[in-house]
Design a protein around this motif. Structure first.
Motif, PDB file in Angstrom:
ATOM      1  N   VAL A 159       0.945  -1.249  -0.228  1.00  0.00           N
ATOM      2  CA  VAL A 159       0.050   0.075   0.017  1.00  0.00           C
ATOM      3  C   VAL A 159       0.969   1.028   0.091  1.00  0.00           C
ATOM      4  CG1 VAL A 159      -1.930  -1.127   1.176  1.00  0.00           C
ATOM      5  CG2 VAL A 159      -0.064  -0.126   2.548  1.00  0.00           C
ATOM      6  N   ASN A 219       5.455   2.793  -0.177  1.00  0.00           N
ATOM      7  CA  ASN A 219       5.819   4.409  -0.491  1.00  0.00           C
ATOM      8  C   ASN A 219       4.802   5.242   0.175  1.00  0.00           C
ATOM      9  OD1 ASN A 219       3.792   2.855  -2.647  1.00  0.00           O
ATOM     10  ND2 ASN A 219       3.334   5.144  -2.721  1.00  0.00           N
ATOM     11  N   THR A 278      -8.108   1.768  -4.396  1.00  0.00           N
ATOM     12  CA  THR A 278      -8.663   2.827  -5.563  1.00  0.00           C
ATOM     13  C   THR A 278      -8.760   1.703  -6.673  1.00  0.00           C
ATOM     14  OG1 THR A 278      -6.306   2.976  -5.552  1.00  0.00           O
ATOM     15  CG2 THR A 278      -7.443   5.000  -4.515  1.00  0.00           C
ATOM     16  N   VAL A 298      -3.402   3.309   1.260  1.00  0.00           N
ATOM     17  CA  VAL A 298      -4.249   3.382  -0.155  1.00  0.00           C
ATOM     18  C   VAL A 298      -3.435   2.034  -0.931  1.00  0.00           C
ATOM     19  CG1 VAL A 298      -2.768   5.232  -1.184  1.00  0.00           C
ATOM     20  CG2 VAL A 298      -4.878   4.510  -1.975  1.00  0.00           C
ATOM     21  N   GLY A 299      -4.438   1.324  -1.505  1.00  0.00           N
ATOM     22  CA  GLY A 299      -3.919   0.157  -2.265  1.00  0.00           C
ATOM     23  C   GLY A 299      -5.208  -0.097  -3.340  1.00  0.00           C
ATOM     24  N   GLU A 301      -2.483   7.601  -7.570  1.00  0.00           N
ATOM     25  CA  GLU A 301      -3.139   8.670  -7.724  1.00  0.00           C
ATOM     26  C   GLU A 301      -2.509   9.919  -7.841  1.00  0.00           C
ATOM     27  OE1 GLU A 301      -2.407   6.257  -4.970  1.00  0.00           O
ATOM     28  OE2 GLU A 301      -3.963   4.878  -5.755  1.00  0.00           O
TER      29      GLU A 301
HETATM   30  N1  HPA Z   1      -1.428   3.898  -4.233  1.00  0.00           N
HETATM   31  C1  HPA Z   1      -2.061   2.671  -4.442  1.00  0.00           C
HETATM   32  N2  HPA Z   1      -1.578   1.474  -4.244  1.00  0.00           N
HETATM   33  C2  HPA Z   1      -0.617   1.332  -3.903  1.00  0.00           C
HETATM   34  C3  HPA Z   1       0.370   2.278  -3.827  1.00  0.00           C
HETATM   35  C4  HPA Z   1      -0.014   3.853  -3.728  1.00  0.00           C
HETATM   36  O1  HPA Z   1       0.489   4.592  -3.533  1.00  0.00           O
HETATM   37  N3  HPA Z   1       1.573   1.942  -3.098  1.00  0.00           N
HETATM   38  C5  HPA Z   1       1.243   0.418  -3.384  1.00  0.00           C
HETATM   39  N4  HPA Z   1       0.193   0.137  -3.778  1.00  0.00           N
END
Ligand code: HPA
Length: 251
Positions: free
Chosen positions: A86, A208, A160, A182-183, A166
């Motif tokens: 995420v 991240n 998402t 967020v994933g 995003e």
């Molecule tokens: N956004 C959505 N999904 C993700 C992210 C992100 O920054 N990092 C890993 N999966």
């Protein structure tokens, strides 16, 4: 039987003593790949790589219904741990942090997200107030504690649609909505397990900072994500091994 769904960075479980791989079909189509059956510390485990073993299926194309059906109805799993990477929205959740979310907000669209499509002769609404199994969340937390791995308990997971990441404004909006991480795969996976009444919990790895935050201010650096996931997956495996000990899986 414990099922583990591996996400990005976890296409196999190094600590799984593999017995066999099985290709299964479901009324909903094909799962992401063959199911891998084996044992961890004596406990039977079935593993499935969510994006396929070659990591080729994007989040919006994963056949979540086939995956959950295969694990529960074919492999007879009676609990599921989902591992997912995420992005972080919350300032105290840096890359490498392990998180056990307690809530979900679903921003996905156009995904096949129910087994109750109207063919049952009656309308079915499942309760989803608490989307994750509290018991399994507690077990994951305790397994982490025993393994000496730090995990953060409680987070709101925004799912998402992807596959794009995003915008900075979207991350700000998710924060205003109350999301912490967020994933792209949290839903409909969680609700499908609920529809089949099987306990499900997620162990998330922060890969991240969300777009526009900290070192993602100018953009998200993918090279760094791989490094972070590689390091953190060792800890994920330790937690899963912990979950396979006598305390949680009495034989
Ligand atoms: N956004 C959505 N999904 C993700 C992210 C992100 O920054 N990092 C890993 N999966």
């Amino acid at each position: 039987m414990l099922a583990v769904i591996g996400g990005s960075g976890l296409t196999q479980l190094a600590n799984l003593e593999v017995d066999r791989r099985e290709v299964v079909r479901t009324p909903w189509g094909d799962p992401s790949g063959p199911l891998t059956f084996g044992r961890i510390g004596g406990q039977s485990v079935v593993f499935l790589a969510r994006h396929g073993y070659g990591h080729s299926i994007p989040p919006h194309k994963v056949n979540y219904r086939a995956n959950i059906w295969a694990l529960i109805k074919e492999a007879k799993a009676n609990r599921i741990v989902s591992v997912a990477s995420v992005g972080s929205i919350r300032r105290d959740l840096g890359p490498g942090t392990l998180v056990i979310p307690h809530q979900i907000i679903d921003y996905t669209s156009g995904r096949e997200s129910t087994f109750f499509d109207g063919g049952e002769g009656q309308v079915v609404h499942v309760d989803f107030t608490h989307p994750y199994s509290e018991e399994m969340r507690a077990e994951l937390l305790r397994a982490a504690e025993v393994a000496g791995v730090q995990v953060l308990e409680g987070a709101v997971y925004a799912t998402t649609q992807g596959p794009r990441l995003e915008t900075a404004a979207e991350i700000n909006r998710l924060e205003r909505d109350g999301a912490d991480i967020v994933g792209m795969t949290g839903m409909p996976e969680a609700v499908l397990a609920r529809e089949l009444d099987v306990p499900y919990a997620a162990l998330c790895v922060v890969a991240n900072w969300g777009a526009g935050r900290a070192d993602s201010t100018e953009g998200i650096r993918f090279e760094r994500i791989e490094e972070v996931l590689h390091a953190a997956m060792g800890e994920v495996r330790q937690v899963i091994s912990g979950l396979c000990t006598e305390e949680f899986c009495p034989t």
